[in-house]
Structures are given as structure tokens and as C-alpha cells.
Design an enzyme around this catalytic site. Structure first.
Site, short mmCIF file in Angstrom:
data_model
loop_
_atom_site.label_atom_id
_atom_site.label_comp_id
_atom_site.label_asym_id
_atom_site.label_seq_id
_atom_site.Cartn_x
_atom_site.Cartn_y
_atom_site.Cartn_z
N CYS A 179 -0.54 6.15 9.67
CA CYS A 179 0.68 5.49 10.15
C CYS A 179 0.33 4.19 10.87
O CYS A 179 -0.51 4.18 11.76
CB CYS A 179 1.42 6.36 11.15
SG CYS A 179 2.10 7.82 10.45
N CYS A 207 7.03 -6.61 6.99
CA CYS A 207 8.14 -6.11 7.80
C CYS A 207 8.52 -7.16 8.84
O CYS A 207 7.64 -7.81 9.42
CB CYS A 207 7.74 -4.82 8.51
SG CYS A 207 9.09 -4.09 9.47
N CYS A 236 1.73 -2.09 15.24
CA CYS A 236 1.72 -1.79 13.80
C CYS A 236 1.14 -2.94 12.99
O CYS A 236 1.53 -4.09 13.15
CB CYS A 236 3.16 -1.50 13.36
SG CYS A 236 3.38 -1.34 11.58
N CYS A 262 6.59 -4.81 15.29
CA CYS A 262 6.17 -3.95 16.39
C CYS A 262 4.73 -4.26 16.80
O CYS A 262 3.87 -4.46 15.94
CB CYS A 262 6.32 -2.48 16.00
SG CYS A 262 8.01 -2.07 15.56
N GLU A 294 0.83 -1.19 0.00
CA GLU A 294 0.00 0.00 0.00
C GLU A 294 0.88 1.25 0.00
O GLU A 294 1.96 1.27 0.57
CB GLU A 294 -0.91 0.00 1.22
CG GLU A 294 -1.99 -1.06 1.10
CD GLU A 294 -3.00 -1.04 2.24
OE1 GLU A 294 -4.17 -1.32 1.96
OE2 GLU A 294 -2.62 -0.76 3.38
N CYS A 339 3.70 8.72 0.84
CA CYS A 339 4.27 7.82 1.84
C CYS A 339 4.49 6.47 1.16
O CYS A 339 3.52 5.79 0.80
CB CYS A 339 3.28 7.71 3.01
SG CYS A 339 3.79 6.51 4.24
N1 SAH Z 1 9.57 0.76 9.67
C1 SAH Z 1 9.89 2.14 9.69
C2 SAH Z 1 9.13 2.88 8.66
C3 SAH Z 1 7.61 2.88 8.89
S1 SAH Z 1 7.23 4.46 9.40
C4 SAH Z 1 9.68 2.71 11.05
O1 SAH Z 1 9.05 2.03 11.87
O2 SAH Z 1 10.17 3.79 11.32
C5 SAH Z 1 5.69 4.32 10.10
C6 SAH Z 1 5.62 5.21 11.32
O3 SAH Z 1 4.35 5.01 11.93
C7 SAH Z 1 6.66 4.80 12.35
O4 SAH Z 1 7.09 5.89 13.11
C8 SAH Z 1 5.84 3.85 13.16
O5 SAH Z 1 6.43 3.56 14.37
C9 SAH Z 1 4.53 4.57 13.26
N2 SAH Z 1 3.42 3.70 13.64
C10 SAH Z 1 3.35 2.37 13.53
N3 SAH Z 1 2.16 1.93 14.01
C11 SAH Z 1 1.48 3.05 14.41
C12 SAH Z 1 0.19 3.26 14.95
N4 SAH Z 1 -0.65 2.23 15.19
N5 SAH Z 1 -0.19 4.51 15.23
C13 SAH Z 1 0.64 5.56 14.98
N6 SAH Z 1 1.87 5.42 14.45
C14 SAH Z 1 2.29 4.16 14.17
FE1 SF4 Z 2 8.00 -2.51 10.77
FE2 SF4 Z 2 5.73 -1.29 11.49
FE3 SF4 Z 2 7.70 -1.59 13.26
FE4 SF4 Z 2 8.01 0.15 11.23
S1 SF4 Z 2 6.51 0.28 12.88
S2 SF4 Z 2 9.50 -1.36 11.98
S3 SF4 Z 2 6.85 -0.96 9.62
S4 SF4 Z 2 6.56 -3.26 12.27
#
Ligand code: SAH
Ligand code: SF4
Length: 349
Positions: free
Chosen positions: A342, A121, A128, A125, A91, A114
Site C-alpha cells: 500500500c 493521483c 504515498c 498525500c 502498477e 489490487c
Molecule cells: N486513493 C485511494 C485508493 C488508494 S488505496 C485511497 O487513498 O483510499 C491505498 C491505501 O493505502 C489507502 O488506504 C492509502 O491511504 C494507503 N497508503 C498510502 N500510502 C501508504 C503507506 N506509505 N503505507 C501504508 N498505507 C499507505
Molecule cells: Fe492518492 Fe495515494 Fe492519497 Fe490514495 S493515498 S488519495 S492514491 S495520494
């Protein structure tokens, strides 16, 4: 299967063309076709001799993604589900701004795309949606640039900013991501200024060290989410072997070498990382570091069992950071109604 032409860096394109006995200027023409005009076949490259077009499609086929689905948010944000030639899908989100409200039909004065850097990934996390799906494969440079091309074509307007904040951990796919950023930055392609391109990492130290050495002024964002080691290990399990102390040390080196500010992303999750002790730890992490903190209210991720911190708490954090002279903002992400905000991106319908 041979690699797509779009997996080649500008130098790689030059090499390929030289090996086909072509003059130097062809590489510029080829980039203009691929990325400037965004053609979808060699047949459209009308200033190339037929024999050259045939050799190119033989050596390096030209693929473009299919748009399987497009959703438009009430706030104007658009989300695309793109499918690549091997049937994997990612996406991409495009966020327009109109220098005021959202105006349907108007040309936006700024478009931020974006992009995803991987299919899925591996970091996993807890908060996410991408992390819940596991890892499938790295995207090639051209597939990352393709995402920007899709948004540009759909809006019929220039893309001004790119954030590598979609699916995937960009620094676990460093070479392709850097090639993609260079392609977007190239004057013959999309000419997006390096300072308008941000790459976000969950904290892959090797990547931060490498980015510090690059000549371009790309912007670095780090997803911190916790400044206490045990909390971070719980929320971002696959990073447990890189410590906050090492991360901070590398960020100090990065800012000293580049003189550029780092953005720290902190997603506030109720009862997980939003206690007073977490705030104090964050302030300690930021002290003496050239940084800006983005507080992100957590976006809903079904199945995660996690919820955003109350708005009052988020405002309290902002006030405390400001009092301590740490630059900070609360950043509400857009497109949540189409699961395009995000942390909400998935690689399936
Ligand atoms: N993997 C990289 C790039 C993805 S960026 C990273 O994690 O930095 C996506 C951004 O959205 C990151 O800062 C991530 O931590 C944040 N993010 C992930 N899940 C989220 C959520 N449920 N609500 C708000 N931000 C979130
Ligand atoms: Fe991967 Fe989502 Fe964690 Fe970024 S926030 S490192 S995309 S699992």
C-alpha cells in the site's frame, strides 16, 4: 483516436451492436470474448462474421495492455507494470493466498487483485508514492478490468477478490470505476461477487453519496488517517475543503441506507498522527458509526521523510480500540520487498 471497446459499459456494448444491426445475444458473446476468455484481437472472435469484426474494429478498437515488468515477492505477491496503448503505465498487484503458507507452483485458493483507477493521483498525500507523482489521466473501465485479466492469466486461476487500492482516487473517476466494477461482477465476465469487491476512497464525498445509491453490495473503505482536522489537512492536503464532520455525516447516511459496515483505513505515521489525542479523536469518530478500523503500519516511501509508528504504539492503539468495542485489526500489507505494498506504487520503472 476512437475509444477502445473496453471503455463501454454492458449497456454501451448493447447499443453499439444494435446500431450495427446485431441481435441482442451478441452483447453477451462479446463480453464473454473480451472478459471471459480475455482475447486480444477481434480476429479471435470466431463465432462473429468477418463483416461484424471489421465494423467493430472500425468503430471501437480493441486494445490490451503490455506487461513491461513483473516482480515476485518472497511472500508470493506479484507486481505488474502495465503499459496502455497511449504509453501511460500503471502498477497492479496480485496477492495470492494458499490457505496456509506460500506454495510455489500450487494454485492459490484465493487471489486478491489490487487495481489502479488512475494514472497517478491528484490528492497528493504526504505518505504515498503515487501522490508524489501527480496526476496524468483517468483509466477507462476496460483498462481497470484489464488489470484483473493480466493477473488471472499469469496465475492461471480465478480471481476471487478485487480491491481498488492501487494508484489513483477512484471517486475522482467514478463512472469508469463503477462500470469496471459492474463488468467484473457480471456473470458473463469475471463473476466476482460484489461483496468481494472493495473500493477505497480518500474521502471524496460525492462518490460516497453516489455509492450509497448503487444497487450492488460493493464494499466501501475510507482512508481516514486522521480524525483531527488540522492533522488530516496536513497529511492529505487536497482534501482540505471536505471536513471530517461532513465525511462522518455521509458515512452515517451510507451505513443507514445500505446496512453495510465501512472500513476505515488508518496508516500510523510516527509523530504525525499517532498521539494519544489522535487516538481519542479516532474513537470519537467511530462512536455510533458502523465501522471496522484497519491500522496500517506505514510502508516505507523513499523521499517522504516519514516513518512508521513503533510496533508497541500500534498494539496500544489496537488494545484501546478493542476496549472501546470498536472492531479493529492491524493489517500488514504484503509485497513490501518489491515496493508493491500500500502506498508504494508508482507509474514508472
Ligand atoms: N486513493 C485511494 C485508493 C488508494 S488505496 C485511497 O487513498 O483510499 C491505498 C491505501 O493505502 C489507502 O488506504 C492509502 O491511504 C494507503 N497508503 C498510502 N500510502 C501508504 C503507506 N506509505 N503505507 C501504508 N498505507 C499507505
Ligand atoms: Fe492518492 Fe495515494 Fe492519497 Fe490514495 S493515498 S488519495 S492514491 S495520494
Amino acid at each position: 483516436m476512437k475509444d477502445s471497446i473496453k471503455s463501454l459499459s454492458p449497456e454501451g456494448l448493447e447499443k453499439l451492436l444494435t446500431s450495427l444491426g446485431q441481435p441482442r445475444f451478441r452483447a453477451g458473446q462479446l463480453m464473454e470474448w473480451l472478459y471471459g476468455k480475455g482475447v486480444r484481437s477481434y480476429a479471435e472472435m470466431t463465432n462473429f462474421p468477418k463483416t461484424l469484426r471489421d465494423s467493430l474494429s472500425e468503430q471501437a478498437p480493441l486494445f490490451s495492455p503490455a506487461v513491461l515488468e513483473k516482480k515476485v515477492s518472497d511472500d508470493g505477491t506479484r507486481k505488474y507494470l502495465l503499459q496502455f496503448h497511449d504509453d501511460t503505465a500503471v502498477e497492479t498487484v496480485a496477492i495470492p493466498s494458499y490457505g496456509g503458507g506460500t506454495v510455489e507452483g500450487a494454485i492459490p485458493d484465493k487471489i486478491t487483485v489490487c487495481v489502479s483507477s488512475q494514472v497517478g493521483c491528484a490528492i497528493g498525500c504526504a505518505f504515498c508514492a503515487t501522490g508524489q507523482e501527480g496526476f496524468t489521466r483517468n483509466l477507462l473501465a476496460g483498462e481497470i478490468v484489464d488489470q484483473v485479466l493480466v493477473a488471472r492469466e499469469d496465475f492461471g486461476a480465478r480471481v476471487s477478490n478485487v480491491v481498488v487500492m492501487g494508484q489513483g482516487e477512484p471517486f475522482l473517476n467514478y463512472d469508469h470505476v463503477l462500470s469496471a466494477l459492474r463488468l467484473m461482477n457480471h456473470p458473463k465476465t469475471l463473476a466476482i461477487g460484489a461483496r468481494h469487491i472493495t473500493v477505497s476512497t480518500s474521502g471524496v464525498l460525492a462518490g460516497i453519496r453516489r455509492l450509497a445509491q448503487e444497487p450492488e453490495q460493493f464494499t466501501l473503505a475510507v482512508s481516514l488517517h486522521a480524525a483531527r482536522q488540522d492533522v488530516r489537512d496536513r497529511l492529505m492536503p487536497k482534501l482540505a475543503n471536505s471536513t471530517l464532520r461532513d465525511l462522518r455525516g455521509d458515512l452515517i447516511d451510507y451505513t443507514e441506507r445500505t446496512h453495510r459496515r465501512v472500513t476505515l483505513e488508518y496508516c500510523l505515521i510516527s509523530g504525525e498522527n499517532d498521539a494519544e489525542a489522535d487516538l481519542l479523536a479516532l474513537m470519537g469518530f467511530c462512536k455510533g458509526l458502523l465501522c471496522h478500523v484497519n491500522l496500517l503500519p506505514m510502508n516505507a516511501v523513499p523521499g517522504s521523510g516519514l516513518a512508521p509508528s513503533p510496533g508497541k504504539r500500534t498494539k496500544h492503539w489496537l488494545a484501546r480500540l478493542e476496549q472501546a468495542h470498536i472492531p479493529a485489526t492491524i493489517r500488514h500489507s504484503r509485497g513490501a520487498d518489491i515496493l508493491g505494498a500500500c502506498g508504494q506504487l508508482k507509474n514508472s520503472r
